[in-house]
Design an enzyme around this catalytic site. Structure first.
Site, PDB file in Angstrom:
ATOM      1  N   TYR A 111       0.717  -1.431  -0.040  1.00 24.84           N
ATOM      2  CA  TYR A 111      -0.270   0.201   0.366  1.00 24.84           C
ATOM      3  C   TYR A 111       0.861   1.150  -0.039  1.00 24.84           C
ATOM      4  CZ  TYR A 111      -4.305  -2.445   0.216  1.00 24.84           C
ATOM      5  OH  TYR A 111      -5.748  -3.154  -0.533  1.00 24.84           O
ATOM      6  N   HIS A 135     -14.744   1.684  -2.968  1.00 23.41           N
ATOM      7  CA  HIS A 135     -13.987   1.066  -1.704  1.00 23.41           C
ATOM      8  C   HIS A 135     -13.005   1.752  -1.097  1.00 23.41           C
ATOM      9  CE1 HIS A 135     -14.791  -2.190  -5.537  1.00 23.41           C
ATOM     10  NE2 HIS A 135     -15.456  -2.140  -4.414  1.00 23.41           N
ATOM     11  N   THR A 195     -13.745  -0.307 -16.459  1.00 16.90           N
ATOM     12  CA  THR A 195     -13.916  -1.249 -15.174  1.00 16.90           C
ATOM     13  C   THR A 195     -13.963  -2.124 -16.178  1.00 16.90           C
ATOM     14  OG1 THR A 195     -15.221  -2.292 -12.970  1.00 16.90           O
ATOM     15  CG2 THR A 195     -16.541  -0.644 -15.070  1.00 16.90           C
ATOM     16  N   SER A 196     -13.106  -3.562 -15.149  1.00 19.50           N
ATOM     17  CA  SER A 196     -13.474  -4.795 -15.913  1.00 19.50           C
ATOM     18  C   SER A 196     -15.012  -5.708 -15.353  1.00 19.50           C
ATOM     19  CB  SER A 196     -12.440  -5.541 -15.070  1.00 19.50           C
ATOM     20  OG  SER A 196     -12.259  -5.580 -14.255  1.00 19.50           O
TER      21      SER A 196
HETATM   22  C1  BV8 Z   1     -18.459  -8.127  -0.389  1.00 17.51           C
HETATM   23  C2  BV8 Z   1      -9.974  -1.657  -2.314  1.00 17.51           C
HETATM   24  C3  BV8 Z   1     -19.519  -8.549   0.613  1.00 17.51           C
HETATM   25  C4  BV8 Z   1      -8.693  -1.958  -2.374  1.00 17.51           C
HETATM   26  C5  BV8 Z   1     -11.332  -3.600  -3.829  1.00 17.51           C
HETATM   27  C6  BV8 Z   1     -20.689 -11.689  -5.699  1.00 17.51           C
HETATM   28  C7  BV8 Z   1     -20.154 -12.558  -6.934  1.00 17.51           C
HETATM   29  C8  BV8 Z   1     -18.818 -13.047  -6.663  1.00 17.51           C
HETATM   30  C9  BV8 Z   1     -18.051 -12.710  -5.698  1.00 17.51           C
HETATM   31  C10 BV8 Z   1     -18.315 -11.597  -4.317  1.00 17.51           C
HETATM   32  C11 BV8 Z   1     -20.222 -11.711  -4.681  1.00 17.51           C
HETATM   33  N1  BV8 Z   1     -20.260 -10.980  -3.288  1.00 17.51           N
HETATM   34  C12 BV8 Z   1     -19.019 -10.777  -2.833  1.00 17.51           C
HETATM   35  C13 BV8 Z   1     -17.970 -11.498  -3.544  1.00 17.51           C
HETATM   36  C14 BV8 Z   1     -16.350 -11.659  -3.536  1.00 17.51           C
HETATM   37  C15 BV8 Z   1     -15.750 -10.274  -3.744  1.00 17.51           C
HETATM   38  C16 BV8 Z   1     -15.919 -10.167  -5.502  1.00 17.51           C
HETATM   39  O1  BV8 Z   1     -16.798  -9.362  -6.249  1.00 17.51           O
HETATM   40  N2  BV8 Z   1     -15.206 -11.211  -6.012  1.00 17.51           N
HETATM   41  C17 BV8 Z   1     -14.882 -10.886  -7.651  1.00 17.51           C
HETATM   42  C18 BV8 Z   1     -13.148 -10.597  -7.073  1.00 17.51           C
HETATM   43  C19 BV8 Z   1     -15.317 -12.338  -7.987  1.00 17.51           C
HETATM   44  N3  BV8 Z   1     -16.186  -8.979  -3.365  1.00 17.51           N
HETATM   45  C20 BV8 Z   1     -16.548  -8.537  -1.498  1.00 17.51           C
HETATM   46  O2  BV8 Z   1     -15.217  -9.372  -0.875  1.00 17.51           O
HETATM   47  C21 BV8 Z   1     -16.927  -7.059  -2.010  1.00 17.51           C
HETATM   48  N4  BV8 Z   1     -17.596  -7.213  -0.568  1.00 17.51           N
HETATM   49  O3  BV8 Z   1     -18.808  -8.218  -1.168  1.00 17.51           O
HETATM   50  O4  BV8 Z   1     -19.094  -7.955   1.316  1.00 17.51           O
HETATM   51  C22 BV8 Z   1     -19.306  -9.775   2.088  1.00 17.51           C
HETATM   52  C23 BV8 Z   1     -19.216  -9.879   2.968  1.00 17.51           C
HETATM   53  C24 BV8 Z   1     -18.247 -11.239   3.413  1.00 17.51           C
HETATM   54  C25 BV8 Z   1     -18.170 -12.308   3.089  1.00 17.51           C
HETATM   55  C26 BV8 Z   1     -18.764 -12.418   1.632  1.00 17.51           C
HETATM   56  C27 BV8 Z   1     -19.590 -10.946   1.108  1.00 17.51           C
HETATM   57  C28 BV8 Z   1     -15.515  -5.662  -1.749  1.00 17.51           C
HETATM   58  C29 BV8 Z   1     -14.950  -5.632  -3.126  1.00 17.51           C
HETATM   59  C30 BV8 Z   1     -13.726  -4.570  -2.843  1.00 17.51           C
HETATM   60  C31 BV8 Z   1     -12.322  -4.916  -3.136  1.00 17.51           C
HETATM   61  N5  BV8 Z   1     -11.352  -3.874  -3.221  1.00 17.51           N
HETATM   62  N6  BV8 Z   1     -10.358  -2.274  -3.782  1.00 17.51           N
HETATM   63  C32 BV8 Z   1      -7.043  -1.635  -3.136  1.00 17.51           C
HETATM   64  O5  BV8 Z   1      -7.753  -1.728  -4.034  1.00 17.51           O
HETATM   65  O6  BV8 Z   1      -6.485  -2.648  -3.393  1.00 17.51           O
HETATM   66  S1  BV8 Z   1     -11.484  -3.873  -5.467  1.00 17.51           S
HETATM   67  C33 BV8 Z   1     -10.352  -3.721  -6.497  1.00 17.51           C
HETATM   68  O7  BV8 Z   1     -10.435  -4.426  -7.669  1.00 17.51           O
HETATM   69  C34 BV8 Z   1     -10.369  -2.294  -7.150  1.00 17.51           C
HETATM   70  O8  BV8 Z   1     -11.065  -1.431  -6.536  1.00 17.51           O
HETATM   71  C35 BV8 Z   1     -11.613  -2.574  -8.184  1.00 17.51           C
HETATM   72  O9  BV8 Z   1     -12.776  -1.821  -7.939  1.00 17.51           O
HETATM   73  C36 BV8 Z   1     -11.576  -3.860  -8.521  1.00 17.51           C
HETATM   74  C37 BV8 Z   1     -10.416  -3.983 -10.014  1.00 17.51           C
HETATM   75  O10 BV8 Z   1     -11.865  -3.937 -10.903  1.00 17.51           O
HETATM   76  P1  BV8 Z   1     -11.486  -3.083 -12.054  1.00 17.51           P
HETATM   77  O11 BV8 Z   1     -11.150  -1.494 -10.913  1.00 17.51           O
HETATM   78  O12 BV8 Z   1     -12.134  -3.212 -12.636  1.00 17.51           O
HETATM   79  O13 BV8 Z   1      -9.814  -2.530 -12.681  1.00 17.51           O
HETATM   80  P2  BV8 Z   1      -9.401  -3.804 -13.194  1.00 17.51           P
HETATM   81  O14 BV8 Z   1      -7.655  -3.673 -13.111  1.00 17.51           O
HETATM   82  O15 BV8 Z   1     -10.327  -5.079 -13.308  1.00 17.51           O
HETATM   83  O16 BV8 Z   1      -9.699  -4.035 -14.674  1.00 17.51           O
HETATM   84  C38 BV8 Z   1      -9.315  -2.112 -15.726  1.00 17.51           C
HETATM   85  C39 BV8 Z   1     -10.134  -2.105 -16.595  1.00 17.51           C
HETATM   86  O17 BV8 Z   1      -9.681  -1.087 -17.171  1.00 17.51           O
HETATM   87  C40 BV8 Z   1      -9.799  -3.085 -17.780  1.00 17.51           C
HETATM   88  O18 BV8 Z   1     -11.266  -3.755 -18.064  1.00 17.51           O
HETATM   89  C41 BV8 Z   1      -9.752  -2.540 -18.714  1.00 17.51           C
HETATM   90  O19 BV8 Z   1      -9.513  -2.752 -19.907  1.00 17.51           O
HETATM   91  C42 BV8 Z   1     -10.031  -1.134 -18.628  1.00 17.51           C
HETATM   92  N7  BV8 Z   1      -8.897   0.152 -19.277  1.00 17.51           N
HETATM   93  C43 BV8 Z   1      -7.447  -0.192 -19.431  1.00 17.51           C
HETATM   94  N8  BV8 Z   1      -6.815   1.213 -19.773  1.00 17.51           N
HETATM   95  C44 BV8 Z   1      -8.052   2.036 -19.432  1.00 17.51           C
HETATM   96  C45 BV8 Z   1      -8.764   1.223 -19.152  1.00 17.51           C
HETATM   97  N9  BV8 Z   1     -10.085   1.722 -19.215  1.00 17.51           N
HETATM   98  C46 BV8 Z   1     -10.359   3.152 -19.925  1.00 17.51           C
HETATM   99  N10 BV8 Z   1      -9.224   3.825 -20.238  1.00 17.51           N
HETATM  100  C47 BV8 Z   1      -7.908   3.252 -20.496  1.00 17.51           C
HETATM  101  N11 BV8 Z   1      -6.892   3.493 -20.182  1.00 17.51           N
END
Ligand code: BV8
Ligand code: ZN
Length: 249
Positions: A70, A122, A193-194
């Site tokens: 971090y 987040h 966002t992905s």
């Molecule tokens: C919760 C902070 C209740 C920390 C982050 C339902 C279904 C499945 C899974 C779950 C579900 N409910 C809960 C879950 C589990 C989990 C989850 O979703 N897992 C996923 C992986 C399947 N969710 C949680 O745990 C959430 N909590 O639901 O609580 C609960 C409570 C107890 C027990 C169970 C449930 C909490 C989720 C928050 C996690 N914290 N961040 C930190 O940053 O260190 S998440 C982190 O990853 C980011 O904040 C962001 O949200 C995420 C990444 O996503 P993106 O922002 O989209 O980034 P990424 O790199 O993936 O993609 C980038 C995109 O940009 C791409 O599409 C790319 O093409 C594009 N791009 C690239 N360049 C550009 C561009 N776009 C535009 N312009 C450009 N130039």
């Protein structure tokens, strides 16, 4: 850009929208040099599972590793500048009758670009709190290079960034506001966002089910593009200023 006609269509929709909801992800900060969540693991972090580092289990297992990850990301954010994508969203907020920005990002680039109505789904990497008693902890300069997280002054517990880790609940009021806006807006704009992390990823489909038009801006087609009425393929730093220019013409 190959999608002039989509840009024109999207600009017309934005101009007639009475209320706009917006969800941004790491992609909007990519052009500012802030690695996206998955890329954040390049170099030193390439061999760690991001969901392990951003979790209570990961922090319990190796608090020093998580703390240093971090501190490195915080420095990346502080060195970064908002890009034209962030600025365009701040201009859109000025223009639109009602505009609410929900970001998954933990950086402060939307704030520094001039956006005002910002909700951090987040949390924020620039704020710290105790992992035990949740008391706010102002980061001291020496703590940035420390090998281990600082100890809470109130209870001695380990200090952590005020971000939402995997398995942790999102701030209830922020999530409720996001769901309310998604359910009532005319237009929902998704940028960079992905769409894999829930519950944030549910917002565009909630908006669409509630009758809003959904526009997705991303260089890559993905789950969000499938949910969208209009997919504008390209980087946010290019597409969003083009959108604002088309709205003015
Ligand atoms: C919760 C902070 C209740 C920390 C982050 C339902 C279904 C499945 C899974 C779950 C579900 N409910 C809960 C879950 C589990 C989990 C989850 O979703 N897992 C996923 C992986 C399947 N969710 C949680 O745990 C959430 N909590 O639901 O609580 C609960 C409570 C107890 C027990 C169970 C449930 C909490 C989720 C928050 C996690 N914290 N961040 C930190 O940053 O260190 S998440 C982190 O990853 C980011 O904040 C962001 O949200 C995420 C990444 O996503 P993106 O922002 O989209 O980034 P990424 O790199 O993936 O993609 C980038 C995109 O940009 C791409 O599409 C790319 O093409 C594009 N791009 C690239 N360049 C550009 C561009 N776009 C535009 N312009 C450009 N130039
Ligand atoms: Zn404490």
């Amino acid at each position: 850009m190959g999608n002039e006609s989509e840009i024109k269509q999207a600009a017309a929709l934005l101009k007639q929208a009475r209320s706009i909801g917006c969800l941004t992800g790491a992609g909007i900060s990519a052009e500012s040099g802030v690695a996206t969540f998955r890329d954040a693991l390049t170099g030193l972090w390439a061999h760690f599972d991001p969901q392990r580092l951003a979790s209570q289990e990961g922090f319990a297992q190796d608090p020093g590793l998580v703390w240093r990850w971090y501190m490195e990301r915080l420095q990346m954010v502080e060195r970064a500048q908002p890009n034209p994508g962030h600025v365009a969203l701040a201009q859109l907020e000025q223009w639109a009758p009602a505009f609410s920005l929900f970001t998954q990002n933990v950086d402060d680039l939307h704030e520094r670009a001039g956006s005002r109505q910002i909700y951090h789904l987040h949390g924020s990497i620039a704020r710290f709190r105790c992992n035990i008693c949740a008391v706010e902890h102002p980061l001291q300069p020496a703590e940035r290079d420390a090998p281990q997280p600082p100890a809470c002054r109130h209870c001695g517990g380990p200090v952590r960034p005020a971000v939402v880790w995997f398995g942790e609940l999102l701030p209830a009021a922020v999530l409720a506001a996001a769901r309310h806006v998604a359910s009532h807006c005319d237009l929902f704009l998704v940028v960079g966002t992905s769409g894999v992390v829930y519950p944030a990823a549910e917002l565009p489909s909630l908006a669409r089910r509630s009758g809003a038009m959904v526009i997705d801006v991303n260089p890559e087609p993905g789950p969000m593009a499938d949910e969208a009425d209009l997919f504008l393929q390209g980087p946010g730093g290019q597409i969003l200023p083009d959108l604002l220019a088309a709205m003015r013409s």
